[in-house]
Write a protein that holds these residues in place. Structure first.
Motif, PDB file in Angstrom:
ATOM      1  N   GLN A 227      -6.623   3.195   0.823  1.00 48.54           N
ATOM      2  CA  GLN A 227      -6.625   4.245   1.839  1.00 48.54           C
ATOM      3  C   GLN A 227      -7.781   4.090   2.833  1.00 48.54           C
ATOM      4  OE1 GLN A 227      -5.831   8.317   0.623  1.00 48.54           O
ATOM      5  NE2 GLN A 227      -4.838   7.608  -1.245  1.00 48.54           N
TER       6      GLN A 227
ATOM      7  N   GLY B  95      -2.301   7.083   9.706  1.00 52.04           N
ATOM      8  CA  GLY B  95      -1.504   7.688   8.662  1.00 52.04           C
ATOM      9  C   GLY B  95      -0.571   8.715   9.267  1.00 52.04           C
TER      10      GLY B  95
ATOM     11  N   PHE C 103      -9.149  12.292   1.738  1.00 55.80           N
ATOM     12  CA  PHE C 103      -8.687  11.552   0.568  1.00 55.80           C
ATOM     13  C   PHE C 103      -8.430  12.512  -0.591  1.00 55.80           C
ATOM     14  CE2 PHE C 103     -10.081   9.804  -3.522  1.00 55.80           C
ATOM     15  CZ  PHE C 103      -9.249   8.710  -3.670  1.00 55.80           C
TER      16      PHE C 103
ATOM     17  N   ASP D  22       2.440   5.760   2.795  1.00 62.99           N
ATOM     18  CA  ASP D  22       1.645   4.540   2.826  1.00 62.99           C
ATOM     19  C   ASP D  22       2.552   3.319   2.920  1.00 62.99           C
ATOM     20  OD1 ASP D  22      -0.774   5.732   2.678  1.00 62.99           O
ATOM     21  OD2 ASP D  22      -1.275   5.061   0.654  1.00 62.99           O
TER      22      ASP D  22
ATOM     23  N   THR E 295      -5.600   2.183   5.281  1.00 61.63           N
ATOM     24  CA  THR E 295      -4.426   2.868   5.829  1.00 61.63           C
ATOM     25  C   THR E 295      -4.766   4.201   6.482  1.00 61.63           C
ATOM     26  OG1 THR E 295      -3.968   3.791   3.633  1.00 61.63           O
ATOM     27  CG2 THR E 295      -2.833   1.766   4.233  1.00 61.63           C
ATOM     28  N   TYR E 296      -5.926   4.769   6.150  1.00 65.88           N
ATOM     29  CA  TYR E 296      -6.385   6.019   6.774  1.00 65.88           C
ATOM     30  C   TYR E 296      -7.819   5.830   7.264  1.00 65.88           C
ATOM     31  CZ  TYR E 296      -2.323   8.059   4.453  1.00 65.88           C
ATOM     32  OH  TYR E 296      -1.049   8.327   4.028  1.00 65.88           O
TER      33      TYR E 296
ATOM     34  N   ARG F 263      -5.233  14.440  -0.025  1.00 69.25           N
ATOM     35  CA  ARG F 263      -4.042  13.612  -0.229  1.00 69.25           C
ATOM     36  C   ARG F 263      -3.755  13.449  -1.716  1.00 69.25           C
ATOM     37  NH1 ARG F 263      -6.127  10.819   4.377  1.00 69.25           N
ATOM     38  NH2 ARG F 263      -7.292   9.350   3.062  1.00 69.25           N
TER      39      ARG F 263
END
Length: 257
Positions: A141, A256, A157, A238, A144-145, A160
């Protein structure tokens, strides 16, 4: 023997550390525990009251940037740094040979430690360790974020993870921000992904490379074992990690949902 709560002042790669540890001394070779991301040494403190481990010496400590352990420069933390910290802790405690247990982040750290210290590791248990790309369902992450604000990244985080429809996800999310310092997250997460690719834990085509082969050989000889599956699943939306790894070196940002 009584359990000792210790504070170890160490210096690793020129960085001052204050490592919080829990230890029980005694006869025999100790079990050394390396915890996962969002965990602490307290995960293993119950060994003191477990009948099956009566009298068994053990050591668990908070990784730098986690729990009660202090680090003068959080930006220096990475998986190789955690390996060198483990070696410094073992040296300070005067531990020669030991049984090794690593969970998740600690599983990858333990695998690299066992690779560097093969004559000292009597047995190795890998609990949900990060040894393949699909294991990076949390650490990926950071790619991806992406976020330049580490406080915000850790907060997002946590949310999520909290919303993940899996057992114990909310329980994990409830304490992760109290157990990990934001400044340590980027180095840990990026290193977890990088090490799996760049330290040849797996190949691009999915075949096994030297460290995994070594782990499997130990497992076949009953010196090592892998336990468990995913604790928290990939967040919905994701992309597959393999898509990220194909251009990982470029660190291309991806938004994201």
């Amino acid at each position: 023997m009584a359990v000792l709560n210790e504070r170890l002042d160490l210096r690793v790669d020129g960085v001052d550390l204050s490592v919080a540890a829990v230890r029980r001394t005694g006869d025999g070779d100790p079990v050394v525990f390396l915890h996962g991301f969002g965990s602490t040494k307290e995960d293993y403190a119950d060994l003191d009251v477990h009948p099956a481990f009566a009298g068994q010496p053990f050591l668990a400590y908070d990784a730098t940037g986690c729990g009660e352990s202090g680090c003068a420069d959080l930006s220096k933390i990475s998986i190789p740094f955690l390996v060198r910290t483990a070696q410094a802790v073992l040296a300070r405690e005067g531990i020669g040979r030991f049984h090794l247990v690593g969970h998740s982040m600690g599983g990858l750290t333990a695998l690299l430690l066992a690779h560097q210290e093969p004559d000292r590791v009597l047995s190795f248990v890998d609990i949900e360790g990060n040894v393949a790309p699909e294991d990076c369902f949390l650490s990926r992450q950071i790619i991806t974020y992406p976020s330049d604000d580490l406080e915000s990244f850790l907060a997002d985080f946590t949310e999520r993870v909290r919303s993940s429809p899996q057992f114990a996800a909310a329980l994990y999310a409830a304490s992760v921000r109290q157990k990990v310092r934001p400044g340590a997250v980027r180095g840990i997460f990026e290193s977890m992904v990088d090490d799996i690719v760049e330290l040849s834990l797996v190949s691009r085509d999915g075949g096994h490379e030297p460290l995994v082969e070594e782990f499997l050989r130990h497992a076949a000889g009953s010196r090592a074992a892998q336990v468990g599956g995913e604790f928290v699943p990939p967040v919905e939306g994701d992309p597959p990690l393999e898509d990220r790894l194909s251009c990982h070196g470029q660190r291309e940002p991806e938004e994201g949902p």
